[in-house]
Design a protein around this motif. Structure first.
Motif, short mmCIF file in Angstrom:
data_model
loop_
_atom_site.label_atom_id
_atom_site.label_comp_id
_atom_site.label_asym_id
_atom_site.label_seq_id
_atom_site.Cartn_x
_atom_site.Cartn_y
_atom_site.Cartn_z
N ILE A 72 0.90 -1.25 0.13
CA ILE A 72 0.05 0.11 0.05
C ILE A 72 0.89 1.11 0.25
N HIS A 73 0.50 2.22 -0.80
CA HIS A 73 1.20 3.33 -0.75
C HIS A 73 0.99 4.33 0.61
N TYR A 74 2.05 5.04 1.07
CA TYR A 74 2.03 5.34 2.39
C TYR A 74 0.88 6.60 2.52
N SER A 75 0.64 7.39 1.31
CA SER A 75 -0.39 8.32 1.31
C SER A 75 -1.76 7.49 1.35
N THR A 76 -1.92 6.57 0.90
CA THR A 76 -3.17 5.79 1.03
C THR A 76 -3.55 5.40 2.47
N LEU A 77 -2.47 5.12 3.25
CA LEU A 77 -2.60 4.75 4.60
C LEU A 77 -2.82 6.06 5.32
N SER A 78 -2.19 6.98 5.11
CA SER A 78 -2.28 8.36 6.00
C SER A 78 -3.69 8.74 5.75
N GLY A 79 -4.17 8.80 4.49
CA GLY A 79 -5.65 9.11 4.03
C GLY A 79 -6.51 8.34 4.88
N LYS A 80 -6.51 7.04 4.82
CA LYS A 80 -7.47 6.16 5.33
C LYS A 80 -7.61 6.28 6.88
N ALA A 81 -6.13 6.51 7.39
CA ALA A 81 -6.20 6.95 9.01
C ALA A 81 -6.73 8.02 9.42
N GLY A 82 -6.83 9.16 8.45
CA GLY A 82 -7.55 10.36 8.72
C GLY A 82 -9.18 10.25 8.49
N GLU A 83 -9.34 9.39 7.67
CA GLU A 83 -11.05 9.23 7.42
C GLU A 83 -11.66 8.49 8.30
N VAL A 84 -10.94 7.22 8.91
CA VAL A 84 -11.83 6.25 9.72
C VAL A 84 -12.11 6.80 11.00
N PRO A 85 -13.10 6.96 11.71
CA PRO A 85 -13.74 7.53 12.97
C PRO A 85 -12.82 6.90 14.07
N TYR A 86 -11.99 7.51 14.86
CA TYR A 86 -11.39 6.58 15.90
C TYR A 86 -12.00 5.74 17.03
N GLU A 87 -13.34 6.11 16.92
CA GLU A 87 -14.15 5.54 17.82
C GLU A 87 -14.33 4.09 17.42
N ILE A 88 -13.91 3.76 16.24
CA ILE A 88 -14.13 2.19 15.65
C ILE A 88 -12.99 1.36 16.50
N PHE A 89 -11.77 2.11 16.53
CA PHE A 89 -10.59 1.39 17.18
C PHE A 89 -10.58 1.51 18.79
N LYS A 90 -11.50 2.69 19.17
CA LYS A 90 -11.91 2.47 20.66
C LYS A 90 -12.58 1.45 20.85
N ARG A 91 -13.61 1.08 20.13
CA ARG A 91 -14.70 0.05 20.46
C ARG A 91 -13.83 -1.34 20.25
N ILE A 92 -12.97 -1.58 19.40
CA ILE A 92 -11.90 -2.70 19.15
C ILE A 92 -11.28 -2.83 20.19
N PHE A 93 -10.68 -1.83 21.14
CA PHE A 93 -10.12 -1.93 22.13
C PHE A 93 -10.76 -2.69 23.29
N GLN A 94 -11.74 -1.89 23.41
CA GLN A 94 -12.86 -2.22 24.51
C GLN A 94 -13.18 -3.72 24.21
N LEU A 95 -13.53 -4.31 23.10
CA LEU A 95 -13.93 -5.52 22.77
C LEU A 95 -12.84 -6.63 23.35
N LEU A 96 -11.39 -6.20 22.96
CA LEU A 96 -10.27 -6.98 23.35
C LEU A 96 -10.05 -7.16 25.03
N VAL A 97 -10.36 -5.88 25.56
CA VAL A 97 -10.54 -5.91 27.09
C VAL A 97 -11.30 -6.83 27.38
N LYS A 98 -12.65 -6.89 27.12
CA LYS A 98 -13.76 -7.93 27.61
C LYS A 98 -13.13 -9.30 27.30
#
Length: 376
Positions: A72-98
């Motif tokens: 993957i080109h780094y600009s694609t990574l950067s663009g996707k990271a800025g686009e995806v709501p961080y709440e998704i990764f927060k809930r992924i973290f919470q699921l893993l904690v459970k």
């Protein structure tokens, strides 16, 4: 699971791609329309970048294919990271904690585990985080963490900009299933009365300038090595800011000879035990230091709110799983082959785990990681 099992494979066994898709699909106002660059692939890149301590999107894009990630080109990574709501990764973290939640032996034979609450600040150049201005030339964010002392795992995390006051997050992170242990930044007098009414156990350090009104000494035998200065009940504060209830206050000397004053609702425990409970708060400082040194937390890749918080929540998720696997294996390894968590991580990175650890990893696979980790 043999000595060539990469960490990402274990991560994806515990938190499956289907579960990542489920969490993504439950997010309002966001649809993952990527065909190649999906939320799941961004998570994989963040996990590998954190685990292998890559220093940015460019290095991640360059090294990713060497670790079985699609090119993957780094600009694609950067663009996707800025686009995806961080709440998704927060809930992924919470699921893993459970999933990684487990019963632990109670520290100091207390009926409840200790919940250590504090915050850590991550800063970067102001130009990189203009939305989180902190100091003249620095931007900064905070992670407010509730850490289980028994499990040595974060059970809840809230994010904010660095300028936010810590005190309100003490209430947000409170949990009546635990004994709260907090520093003086969280010692609001009205909150102490509220905790008593709610049945929330606590040991909180008081500010040195707070007045103690109508103190009444408790006559209890001295025990333990900690130097107890005073054990009493009293009202805290004065005037309109005075507490409505009497609270127990314990004063003791710390390792530097300074007098520390803590307030608690615990009545049956000795002053020595109260002092030991507060001293356990140091473990959350050790946790902050560990993730910053070994999981690349201070090296922020992106500049947007989504990119920054997403990276940090993935780093916390990596720590949770790494600690869980380590704690499962460590008690079963002979004393002569013991490794620290950092040594375990270092050896696993380069597939050089000692034979004793490899055997336990294989046994862990035979049990099935999903079988030993409780799923609510």
């Amino acid at each position: 699971m043999n000595k060539y099992t990469p960490f990402l494979a274990v991560f994806k066994q515990v938190l499956t791609p289907e579960e990542v898709q489920m969490v993504t699909g439950q997010t309002k106002d966001y649809v993952d329309r990527g065909t190649k660059m999906t939320v799941g692939l961004l998570l994989d890149y963040f996990v590998q970048a954190c685990y292998h301590k890559w220093d940015g999107f460019r290095q991640s894009a360059r090294l990713g294919p060497n670790f079985d990630l699609p090119e993957i080109h780094y600009s694609t990574l950067s663009g996707k990271a800025g686009e995806v709501p961080y709440e998704i990764f927060k809930r992924i973290f919470q699921l893993l904690v459970k999933k990684c939640n487990r019963q632990t032996r109670r520290h100091l034979n207390l009926p409840k585990d200790l919940l250590l609450i504090d915050s850590t600040t991550v800063t970067a150049a102001n130009s990189r985080m203009p939305w989180a201005s902190y100091k003249k030339f620095r931007g900064g964010i905070k992670l407010h963490v509730a850490l289980s002392q028994g499990q040595r795992l974060p059970v809840n995390v809230e994010e904010s900009i660095a300028k936010r006051n810590d005190a309100p997050f003490g209430e947000v992170l409170a949990d009546t299933d635990y004994i709260l242990v907090q520093d003086r930044a969280y010692g609001k007098i009205s909150r102490l009365d509220q905790y008593v009414l709610q049945g929330q156990s606590f040991v909180i350090r008081l500010k040195d300038n707070l007045h103690l009104v109508k103190p009444r000494n408790l006559q209890r035998p001295a025990e333990g090595e900690t130097e107890i200065v005073r054990d009493m009940t009293c009202y805290i504060g004065q005037g309109k800011c005075q507490s409505a209830q009497r609270h127990r206050v314990v004063e003791f000397e710390n390792d530097r000879g300074e007098v520390v004053r803590v307030v608690t609702d615990l009545r049956k425990e000795s002053a020595h035990v109260i002092a030991e409970i507060y001293k356990a708060r140091w473990e959350i400082e050790v946790f902050f230091r560990w993730i910053k040194q070994h999981l690349n937390v201070p090296c922020l890749f992106g500049t947007t709110e989504n990119a920054v918080y997403s990276q940090l929540f993935v780093a916390l998720a990596v720590y949770v799983l790494l600690r869980r696997v380590y704690d499962e294996i460590h008690p079963n390894v002979p004393a002569f082959a013991q490794l620290t968590l950092w040594e375990f991580m270092q050896h696993w990175r380069i597939f050089s785990l000692p034979l004793e650890w490899q055997v336990q990893l294989s046994l862990l696979r035979n049990k099935s990681i999903l079988g030993i980790i409780s799923i609510p």
